[in-house]
Scaffold this motif. Structure first.
Motif, short mmCIF file in Angstrom:
data_model
loop_
_atom_site.label_atom_id
_atom_site.label_comp_id
_atom_site.label_asym_id
_atom_site.label_seq_id
_atom_site.Cartn_x
_atom_site.Cartn_y
_atom_site.Cartn_z
N PHE A 1 1.34 2.79 -1.65
CA PHE A 1 1.47 1.42 -1.15
C PHE A 1 2.88 1.16 -0.65
N ASN A 2 3.87 1.66 -1.38
CA ASN A 2 5.27 1.44 -1.00
C ASN A 2 5.69 2.23 0.24
N GLU A 3 4.88 3.22 0.64
CA GLU A 3 5.18 3.98 1.84
C GLU A 3 4.71 3.29 3.11
N SER B 1 0.90 -15.92 12.03
CA SER B 1 0.31 -14.95 12.93
C SER B 1 -1.08 -15.42 13.31
N THR B 2 -1.82 -14.59 14.03
CA THR B 2 -3.20 -14.91 14.38
C THR B 2 -4.15 -14.14 13.45
N SER B 3 -5.37 -14.62 13.35
CA SER B 3 -6.34 -13.93 12.50
C SER B 3 -6.66 -12.55 13.06
N LEU B 4 -6.66 -12.40 14.37
CA LEU B 4 -6.89 -11.10 14.98
C LEU B 4 -5.79 -10.12 14.60
N ALA B 5 -4.55 -10.57 14.66
CA ALA B 5 -3.43 -9.70 14.29
C ALA B 5 -3.53 -9.28 12.83
N VAL B 6 -3.94 -10.20 11.96
CA VAL B 6 -4.10 -9.88 10.54
C VAL B 6 -5.18 -8.82 10.36
N ARG B 7 -6.30 -8.98 11.07
CA ARG B 7 -7.39 -8.00 10.96
C ARG B 7 -6.94 -6.63 11.42
N ILE B 8 -6.19 -6.59 12.51
CA ILE B 8 -5.72 -5.31 13.04
C ILE B 8 -4.74 -4.65 12.06
N VAL B 9 -3.80 -5.41 11.54
CA VAL B 9 -2.82 -4.86 10.59
C VAL B 9 -3.54 -4.41 9.32
N GLN B 10 -4.51 -5.19 8.85
CA GLN B 10 -5.27 -4.82 7.66
C GLN B 10 -6.00 -3.50 7.88
N TYR B 11 -6.64 -3.35 9.01
CA TYR B 11 -7.34 -2.12 9.32
C TYR B 11 -6.38 -0.92 9.33
N ARG B 12 -5.26 -1.09 10.00
CA ARG B 12 -4.29 0.00 10.10
C ARG B 12 -3.69 0.35 8.74
N ALA B 13 -3.42 -0.67 7.93
CA ALA B 13 -2.84 -0.43 6.60
C ALA B 13 -3.82 0.32 5.71
N ARG B 14 -5.08 -0.11 5.72
CA ARG B 14 -6.08 0.57 4.89
C ARG B 14 -6.29 2.01 5.35
N LYS B 15 -6.31 2.21 6.67
CA LYS B 15 -6.48 3.56 7.19
C LYS B 15 -5.29 4.44 6.80
N LYS B 16 -4.09 3.91 6.93
CA LYS B 16 -2.88 4.67 6.57
C LYS B 16 -2.89 5.02 5.09
N PRO C 1 4.47 0.38 6.00
CA PRO C 1 5.45 -0.53 6.60
C PRO C 1 5.36 -1.91 5.94
N GLU C 2 6.44 -2.65 5.98
CA GLU C 2 6.52 -3.93 5.28
C GLU C 2 5.40 -4.89 5.69
N ARG C 3 5.11 -5.00 6.97
CA ARG C 3 4.05 -5.91 7.44
C ARG C 3 2.69 -5.50 6.87
N HIS C 4 2.43 -4.21 6.79
CA HIS C 4 1.17 -3.73 6.21
C HIS C 4 1.08 -4.11 4.74
N ARG C 5 2.20 -3.91 4.02
CA ARG C 5 2.21 -4.26 2.59
C ARG C 5 1.95 -5.76 2.39
N LYS C 6 2.56 -6.59 3.24
CA LYS C 6 2.38 -8.04 3.11
C LYS C 6 0.91 -8.42 3.31
N VAL C 7 0.29 -7.87 4.34
CA VAL C 7 -1.12 -8.19 4.61
C VAL C 7 -2.02 -7.73 3.47
N ILE C 8 -1.83 -6.51 3.00
CA ILE C 8 -2.64 -5.99 1.89
C ILE C 8 -2.43 -6.84 0.64
N ASP C 9 -1.19 -7.18 0.37
CA ASP C 9 -0.88 -8.01 -0.80
C ASP C 9 -1.60 -9.35 -0.72
#
Length: 186
Positions: free
Chosen positions: A125-127, A155-170, A129-137
């Motif tokens: 989780f700590n690896e 931010s926008t809900s679309l941006a949150v969904r995209i960051v969430q997807y990328r964070a979970r995939k990472k 990026p900060e924005r990904h951690r914030k969204v997951i948190d």
């Protein structure tokens, strides 16, 4: 507003137009996906992929003979097929303990593995990026909705969904990489 006009606005960079498209089509596309994908979480991941691909592909749209819903469903169908191809190439392993009803709950082995997976996820989780951690948190630990998370992050809900997807995939990729290293060591 008519969907093809919204698509043209979104193509020209209007994020709110794309969010309106998402609101109009997300449940329809999700139902389409669920007809072919049993697991809800996988279907949600595919839904996110469909809208990410469609957002990235807006530049290739030709406004003259545009049939946006057909284009969106084509992306959904192709994304489902990609997922199924990947799934069949890597079949899911079933633990023999999963086949039996254990009255005391999880077996000691299952409890150890679940704890190990959580610890591994926490390590990686700590690896992120900060924005990904914030969204997951905000989404999973504080259990905020997508819209609440978007408001919190300005931010926008679309941006949150995209960051969430990328964070979970990472996170998933990091955990799979660690798992393969452990398997090679044995």
């Amino acid at each position: 507003m008519e969907i093809n006009k919204l698509a043209v606005l979104a193509k020209n960079g209007d994020v709110q137009a794309f969010e309106e498209i998402y609101e109009q089509f997300s449940s329809k596309i999700f139902n389409y996906i669920r007809m072919k994908i049993q697991h809800r979480q996988e279907a949600e991941d595919i839904l996110q992929e469909v809208f990410i691909k469609s957002y990235k592909g807006l530049g290739s749209l030709r406004p003259g003979k545009l049939n946006f819903p057909a284009w969106l469903y084509t992306i959904a169908g192709n994304t489902i097929n990609d997922h199924l191809r990947k799934h069949y190439r890597q079949p899911e392993m079933v633990n023999i303990d999963d086949c039996f009803d254990i009255s005391a709950g999880q077996s000691p082995h299952q409890e150890l593995m679940a704890k190990s997976d959580l610890e591994t996820a926490a390590e990686y989780f700590n690896e992120l990026p900060e924005r990904h951690r914030k969204v997951i948190d905000l989404r999973f630990f504080k259990e905020l909705s997508v819209n609440e998370t978007a408001l919190e992050l300005n931010s926008t809900s679309l941006a949150v969904r995209i960051v969430q997807y990328r964070a979970r995939k990472k996170l998933r990729d990091l955990m799979e990489k660690a798992e393969s290293v452990v398997e090679m060591a044995h």
